[in-house]
Design a protein around this motif. Sequence first.
Motif, short mmCIF file in Angstrom:
data_model
loop_
_atom_site.label_atom_id
_atom_site.label_comp_id
_atom_site.label_asym_id
_atom_site.label_seq_id
_atom_site.Cartn_x
_atom_site.Cartn_y
_atom_site.Cartn_z
N ALA A 298 0.84 -1.21 0.00
CA ALA A 298 0.00 0.00 0.00
C ALA A 298 0.87 1.25 0.00
CB ALA A 298 -0.92 -0.01 1.22
N MET A 299 1.96 1.23 0.77
CA MET A 299 2.87 2.38 0.78
C MET A 299 3.61 2.52 -0.55
SD MET A 299 4.44 2.64 4.64
CE MET A 299 4.66 0.91 5.02
N ALA A 300 3.87 1.40 -1.22
CA ALA A 300 4.51 1.46 -2.53
C ALA A 300 3.60 2.11 -3.56
CB ALA A 300 4.90 0.05 -2.98
N PRO A 307 -0.64 11.08 3.95
CA PRO A 307 -1.48 10.42 4.96
C PRO A 307 -1.40 8.89 4.90
CG PRO A 307 -2.69 12.21 3.94
CD PRO A 307 -1.42 12.04 3.14
N VAL A 308 -1.30 8.33 3.67
CA VAL A 308 -1.19 6.87 3.54
C VAL A 308 0.14 6.40 4.14
CG1 VAL A 308 -1.07 4.94 1.92
CG2 VAL A 308 -2.66 6.82 1.51
N LEU A 309 1.21 7.14 3.89
CA LEU A 309 2.51 6.76 4.45
C LEU A 309 2.48 6.80 5.97
CD1 LEU A 309 5.30 8.45 2.28
CD2 LEU A 309 4.69 6.04 2.40
N VAL A 310 1.89 7.85 6.52
CA VAL A 310 1.84 7.98 7.98
C VAL A 310 1.08 6.81 8.60
CG1 VAL A 310 0.93 9.35 9.90
CG2 VAL A 310 2.06 10.49 7.97
N VAL A 311 -0.11 6.52 8.07
CA VAL A 311 -0.92 5.41 8.59
C VAL A 311 -0.19 4.08 8.37
CG1 VAL A 311 -3.08 4.13 8.34
CG2 VAL A 311 -3.10 6.63 8.32
N GLY A 312 0.41 3.92 7.20
CA GLY A 312 1.12 2.68 6.88
C GLY A 312 2.28 2.41 7.82
N ALA A 365 15.59 4.35 -4.97
CA ALA A 365 14.90 5.64 -5.04
C ALA A 365 15.62 6.62 -5.96
CB ALA A 365 14.78 6.24 -3.64
N GLU A 366 16.95 6.57 -5.95
CA GLU A 366 17.74 7.49 -6.77
C GLU A 366 17.71 7.11 -8.25
OE1 GLU A 366 20.86 8.08 -3.08
OE2 GLU A 366 21.63 7.46 -5.03
N HIS A 367 17.69 5.80 -8.56
CA HIS A 367 17.84 5.35 -9.94
C HIS A 367 16.56 4.81 -10.57
CE1 HIS A 367 22.17 5.95 -9.81
NE2 HIS A 367 22.20 5.33 -8.65
N VAL A 368 15.54 4.50 -9.76
CA VAL A 368 14.27 4.01 -10.32
C VAL A 368 13.18 5.03 -10.03
CG1 VAL A 368 12.62 2.09 -10.41
CG2 VAL A 368 15.05 1.63 -10.01
N ASN A 369 12.57 4.96 -8.85
CA ASN A 369 11.60 5.96 -8.40
C ASN A 369 11.35 5.78 -6.91
OD1 ASN A 369 9.54 3.88 -8.09
ND2 ASN A 369 9.33 3.94 -10.33
N VAL A 370 10.52 6.66 -6.33
CA VAL A 370 10.29 6.63 -4.88
C VAL A 370 9.44 5.44 -4.45
CG1 VAL A 370 10.57 9.10 -4.53
CG2 VAL A 370 8.31 8.18 -5.11
N HIS A 371 8.78 4.78 -5.40
CA HIS A 371 7.95 3.63 -5.07
C HIS A 371 8.79 2.35 -4.90
CE1 HIS A 371 4.45 6.06 -6.31
NE2 HIS A 371 5.22 6.44 -7.33
N ALA A 372 9.91 2.28 -5.61
CA ALA A 372 10.69 1.05 -5.69
C ALA A 372 11.17 0.52 -4.34
CB ALA A 372 11.89 1.24 -6.63
N PRO A 373 11.63 1.37 -3.39
CA PRO A 373 12.08 0.81 -2.11
C PRO A 373 11.00 0.03 -1.37
CG PRO A 373 12.86 3.06 -2.35
CD PRO A 373 11.91 2.81 -3.49
N PHE A 374 9.77 0.50 -1.44
CA PHE A 374 8.69 -0.20 -0.75
C PHE A 374 8.31 -1.49 -1.47
CE2 PHE A 374 8.02 4.27 0.59
CZ PHE A 374 8.19 4.09 1.96
N TRP A 375 8.43 -1.49 -2.81
CA TRP A 375 8.19 -2.74 -3.55
C TRP A 375 9.27 -3.76 -3.21
CZ3 TRP A 375 3.66 -3.73 -4.80
CH2 TRP A 375 2.81 -2.82 -5.43
N MET A 376 10.51 -3.29 -3.05
CA MET A 376 11.59 -4.20 -2.64
C MET A 376 11.27 -4.81 -1.27
SD MET A 376 15.57 -3.32 -1.63
CE MET A 376 15.02 -2.60 -0.07
#
Length: 418
Positions: A298-300, A307-312, A365-376
């Motif tokens: 969900a955070m990804a 707000p989603v990040l905070v709740v997550g 995050a630096e080379h793909v996007n900000v979503h990638a770390p959470f998918w990892m």
Amino acid sequence: MSTTRVAPAPVTAPPRASILKQPRAVWAVAFACVIAFMGIGLVDPILKPIAEELQASPSQVSLLFTSYMAVMGVAMLITGVVSTRIGAKRTLGLGLALIVVFAALAGSSDTVGGIVGFRAGWGLGNALFIATALATIVASASGSVAQSIILFEAALGVGIAAGPIIGGQLGEISWRAPFYGVAVLMLIAFVATAVFLPKTPPAPRRTSLIDPFRALRYPGLLTVAITALFYNVGFFALLGFAPFPLNMTASQVGWIFCGWGVLLAFTSVVVAPWLQRRFGTVPVIAAALFGFALDLAAMAIFTEHRPVLVVGIIVAGAFLGVNNTLITEAVMGAAPVERPVASSAYSFVRFSGGAVAPWAAGKLAEHVNVHAPFWMGTAGVLVAVATILAGRRFLVGAHAPAPGSTAEAEAIAVGDAD
């Protein structure tokens, strides 16, 4: 002639000892554990300020976690060797002293590289302390092993909850202040341990560096260790990267992670034992990990929605608290070896995930996007779920409900019906 039969007195179980009735030595070590675990969440609120002031990238700053966890993992292999030769009390004192020194040095550094290096020394001290502290609490506490582990996990939860608050509030003054704060608190813990913990002689049998590797030959311990390795990928992706997309002040990030830590502590002490009694250890671990994976997913998806990040982040504490308590308890009975050896082997493997994840999250995050770390993190935790389920047959009795539990009664009823 009639005889009067006297009914036998009902057999009653002895009253269960209260978890709060512990020797002073146990409380002294537990207090030191609280301070030690503050170091995990302490740097979260100040990651962004450090990056801004020292002109560093997210992946560079995340090395504060990587060096800390990597050294702690490798050092876990020597904790048994040290403690069996000089005794638990001296090992605890040595670990606390190292943390005091390296936390103060980290606060005095002017470069990211310097902080990363001093965090490595901090990790060495934490390894000597934490591995010995768990064994000391289990050996010294009144009550069962399960109660001792709950006490240890409660200290972990309180420390993790308090760390971000202290880091956030002191971080508003300066990013250096949290490091100095830990040094002072650890000095207090050092004195408390020295005063209240009785002298402990060296162990009758000295362990060797090879003992933890031998312990990993047992499939049960290896299963739990690999599960923890991949679970820590998600855990430290969350810890090491989440403060950056939040883009908030150190104090605000501190309060968010405090909520995370409070929920972690509550579920560690209250929810995990109840779920274990009802459903069994392995099913609850798998369910908690799966819930954590869904939370990370969900955070990804909604990384750009604060707000989603905070709740997550806060909700993640519930899943992590349940998992931490039950997986630690599973380790204690996963192999027929001494508990310190089992703890060293398990920690060596699991901290590998904690060392790699923060740095990898920053790079993604630096080379793909900000979503990638959470998918990892999501992928890592799902691998952990598959591992614990695939190896559950090696955890003898761990997958079964606790004796007298509702789930056990239901299982007996089904068996009788058949």
